[in-house]
Structures are given as structure tokens and as C-alpha cells.
Design an enzyme around this catalytic site. Sequence first.
Site, PDB file in Angstrom:
ATOM      1  CG  HIS A 123      -2.028  -1.057   1.161  1.00 55.51           C
ATOM      2  ND1 HIS A 123      -2.591  -1.548   2.252  1.00 55.51           N
ATOM      3  CD2 HIS A 123      -2.524  -1.676   0.160  1.00 55.51           C
ATOM      4  CE1 HIS A 123      -3.421  -2.462   1.538  1.00 55.51           C
ATOM      5  NE2 HIS A 123      -3.556  -2.709   0.429  1.00 55.51           N
ATOM      6  CB  CYS A 131       5.284  16.305  -6.645  1.00 56.05           C
ATOM      7  SG  CYS A 131       4.366  17.808  -7.250  1.00 56.05           S
ATOM      8  N   GLY A 192      -0.979 -10.875  11.728  1.00 58.72           N
ATOM      9  CA  GLY A 192      -2.096  -9.804  12.038  1.00 58.72           C
ATOM     10  C   GLY A 192      -2.566  -9.104  10.986  1.00 58.72           C
ATOM     11  CG  ASN A 218      -5.169 -12.233  14.003  1.00 58.33           C
ATOM     12  OD1 ASN A 218      -5.522 -11.931  15.073  1.00 58.33           O
ATOM     13  ND2 ASN A 218      -5.105 -11.570  12.757  1.00 58.33           N
TER      14      ASN A 218
END
Length: 251
Positions: A123, A131, A192, A218
Site C-alpha cells: 500500500h 508531488c 496480524g 493472530n
Amino acid sequence: MLDLLKVNTKKAAEILKQSKHTTAFTGAGISVESGIPPFRGKNGLWSKYDPKILELNYFYEHPKDSWEIIKEIFYDFFGKAQPNRSHKVLAKMEKHNFLQAVITQNIDNLHQEAGSKTVYEFHGTSAKMVCTNCKRKFESEKVHLDKLPPKCIVCGGLLKPDFIFFGEGIPQNAFKKSVEEAENAEVFLLIGSTGLIEPAASIPYKAKYNDAVIIEINPERTVFTEKITDIFLQGKAGKIMLQLEKLLFEK
Ligand code: NAD
């Protein structure tokens, strides 16, 4: 009484020792013990802030308002976080050839700060800014945030954190490399992640399809646990990774 978690952790460590190619796939949960909450859930960031600040249209129409919250969450707050034991054990595993790569959905740069070298940021990252006009990239720590919104020192365009906002595409290289990892890995170590965010969530399924052993850490069961996990280590990442570290490195 039989301690199933202990038995499964030993089994996971044996598999990690034998694997020739292991990839870790991490989500917001790995950084919870560094003090960064996940987005969703009771104490999640979206219970305090409005996620619209990360919608592209809103950002372009209200850059100052968006940037005030972005600065507070991703620079003032994330900026203080330090890598925790889980980030450090993954870095140590890579150094000693127990791990070949980390695919992370996180944007907090904590894997790199812990020493991990091969990290695919699915991500993007808050450590850089881009910019929106000339597309030049800058190290975030060199950009002054005392006057908002920050502007490009070359062309004066609006700067945006170099992580994806809602509706934006996945960085091409990270996507390509993550698919390659899913095709090559013998073991996929999920830490996680709820497995609800697409297309990131599809990567572990590709690994499973290519016969990787799926080990998941988890505190809660997830969609991965129900569908593809082979060994589920239920608990906080810090505690489980400490046990794995002992089993992998202590003679
Ligand atoms: P998520 O927020 O959907 O889920 C977090 C998961 O972590 C849950 O399954 C939860 O049970 C688990 N968890 C909580 N505490 C844990 C612990 N101590 N050890 C191990 N696991 C623990 O996370 P997600 O699936 O990664 O999706 C959220 C998206 O939001 C991500 O794609 C990411 O881009 C972004 N995000 C990033 C950060 C960050 O960079 N640190 C923080 C919040 C959100």
C-alpha cells in the site's frame, strides 16, 4: 494437559527451518504492539477520525483539512512508533536466511527500521511523499509540515503521502513482486491481517494455490484461518514471535 499452542509453535519452527523460501505477509496487527492501532474495530483509527480524509477527491478539494489529520495520524503519531519484537525477529530471520521477503500492507516503515531489507510495501509508505503534479518523490522527514498543505520545492504542486488513498491502484512493482513471492514461497507466514482488504488479501490464496504451507499468527481467527491456514498460532505476535525466535536460534 497438552499445550496445543506450544506443539503447533514447535511444528511451525520445524517447518520454517526446513523451508527454502519463506515469505512473511503482515498487516496492521504486527504494529499494534508498537502503539499503532489498526484502522477498524473498537479502538481503531476510524473510530476517532473520518476516513474521508484519505479519499482522493476529498483530498484534492480540501488539501489543508485532509493534511491536518494526515499529519496528526501518519507523521506526529506514527513517527514516534518504534519497531517491536515481531518486526525485529523477522529482520533477524532474513539475516539468517530463514526468511526471504516481507510483503506488508503497512505504511509505517517499521520493517525497514527493524532491519528488514527485502520489503514489498503493498500500500506504499508514509516515509515518502509524492508531488501530485510533477510526480517527484521526497523523503518525508525532509519535508516541513509546519505550513499545510506541503508543496513541492521544485514545481509548487501539492504533496501527497506516497501511500495509496481509497480507490487508488496498488504500486505496480510491489504487486508484481508479491505475486512472484506467492508463486515461489514454500511457507507463507501471515501476521496480524484480517484478510478483508482486497487485492492484498488475494496474495496468501495464491501462495496456498501454489502449495505453500500457511502459518498464521493472530489473537483472533480470520477468514484466512477458516479457509487456507495450515497452522494457526493464536496470540499476540510479540509473544509468538519470541517463542519462534527461541526455537529457531537457540542451540
Ligand atoms: P486490520 O486492521 O483489518 O486487522 C488487524 C488484524 O490484526 C486483526 O486481525 C487483529 O486481530 C490483528 N491483531 C491485533 N492485535 C494483534 C497483535 N498484537 N498481534 C497480531 N495480530 C494482531 O489490518 P489489515 O488487514 O492489515 O488491514 C488494514 C489496512 O489498513 C492495511 O491494509 C493497512 O494498509 C492499513 N493500516 C496500516 C497501519 C500501519 O501501517 N501500521 C495501521 C492501520 C491500518
